[in-house]
Design an enzyme around this catalytic site. Sequence first.
Site, PDB file in Angstrom:
ATOM      1  N   LYS A 122     -16.659 -11.858 -22.995  1.00 19.24           N
ATOM      2  CA  LYS A 122     -15.254 -12.553 -22.551  1.00 19.24           C
ATOM      3  C   LYS A 122     -14.875 -11.944 -21.103  1.00 19.24           C
ATOM      4  O   LYS A 122     -14.523 -12.595 -20.079  1.00 19.24           O
ATOM      5  CB  LYS A 122     -14.091 -12.176 -23.365  1.00 19.24           C
ATOM      6  CG  LYS A 122     -14.089 -13.015 -24.862  1.00 19.24           C
ATOM      7  CD  LYS A 122     -14.138 -14.337 -24.677  1.00 19.24           C
ATOM      8  CE  LYS A 122     -14.200 -15.076 -25.928  1.00 19.24           C
ATOM      9  NZ  LYS A 122     -14.347 -16.467 -25.747  1.00 19.24           N
TER      10      LYS A 122
ATOM     11  N   TYR B 197     -18.407  -8.663 -28.115  1.00 18.88           N
ATOM     12  CA  TYR B 197     -17.334  -9.965 -27.798  1.00 18.88           C
ATOM     13  C   TYR B 197     -16.441  -9.637 -26.444  1.00 18.88           C
ATOM     14  O   TYR B 197     -16.668 -10.585 -25.648  1.00 18.88           O
ATOM     15  CB  TYR B 197     -16.443  -9.775 -28.894  1.00 18.88           C
ATOM     16  CG  TYR B 197     -15.448 -10.859 -28.835  1.00 18.88           C
ATOM     17  CD1 TYR B 197     -15.827 -12.136 -29.008  1.00 18.88           C
ATOM     18  CD2 TYR B 197     -13.961 -10.786 -28.525  1.00 18.88           C
ATOM     19  CE1 TYR B 197     -14.802 -13.201 -29.312  1.00 18.88           C
ATOM     20  CE2 TYR B 197     -13.168 -11.569 -28.514  1.00 18.88           C
ATOM     21  CZ  TYR B 197     -13.376 -12.970 -28.756  1.00 18.88           C
ATOM     22  OH  TYR B 197     -12.563 -13.848 -28.819  1.00 18.88           O
TER      23      TYR B 197
END
Length: 309
Positions: free
Chosen positions: A196, A192
Amino acid sequence: MERALGVGIGPLAAGTVGLLILLKVIQRLRRRPNIQDKVVVITGASSGLGKECARVFHAAGARLILCGRDQRRLQEVVEELGNKTYGKTKTYTPCTVTFDLSNTSVVCSAAAEILKRHGHVDVLINIAGVSYRGNILDTHVSVQREVMETNYFGPVALTQAILPSMVDRGSGHIVVISSVQGKISIPYRSAYAASKHAMQAYYDCLRAEVDSLGLHVSVLSPGYVRTNMSINAVTGDGSKYGVMDRTTATGADPVDVAKDILKAVCQKKKDVVMAGLGPTTAIYLRTLWPALYFRVMASRARKQTGKEE
């Protein structure tokens, strides 16, 4: 002399106060959300933060194009919004385009469908995404790819498909909802955080490249938001995490975050961290005192076993 000086100061002071009041009024008018009649595309609009953004932008008078994988749920959002009125604000019934953002092979055709709706896009808001919980040692590379496809390659593909039409018009605004984890990385969030960070880098580059073309790019980075993000997160073997993290459960109200997003979009903010003191401090710590930041993260990792504390 003193009397003359006093007489001169009075009007000067009054004029200064009047000027300050005028400037305040102008600032307030500039800050007032103005998205009325704009064509706004929202991905991930069937649930969570995307759904709340649909409500907020609809209430502000935007012409919405709602995107997601589930047509039934998108239609439920349309029906909900269609039954609402907001005083004197003119609102429009949203339309929908259904596609899977993680399947980049269908994104171009989806973008063409989006552009058919109103002929152009004023604001593209990339919200759709997937979270991850897991230990790197136990995570298959296919899971890393899955997260990157949804969180990075999907938004990039949609952006690049919509972008030429904005360039032709000399107007447009690309918005991505990133995360504090696009600024810093915490243990057991590798896929994740990587997605990002990639998003942050790509859109920072894009902002510079389209600045002279009249386009705007905003990267908005919330902290924890109270949605089903952690429940729907993937784990190292690809299965659902299925747990509401404590930090997620106590996170920001998505309604408030959606309102902050509307405000940032209307003000064309370039980069905004939408988080409390703790995450904001961690971001500065990572830059100004990295050795301490690394020790804090190592300590956090030791206290965890791949799950939220």
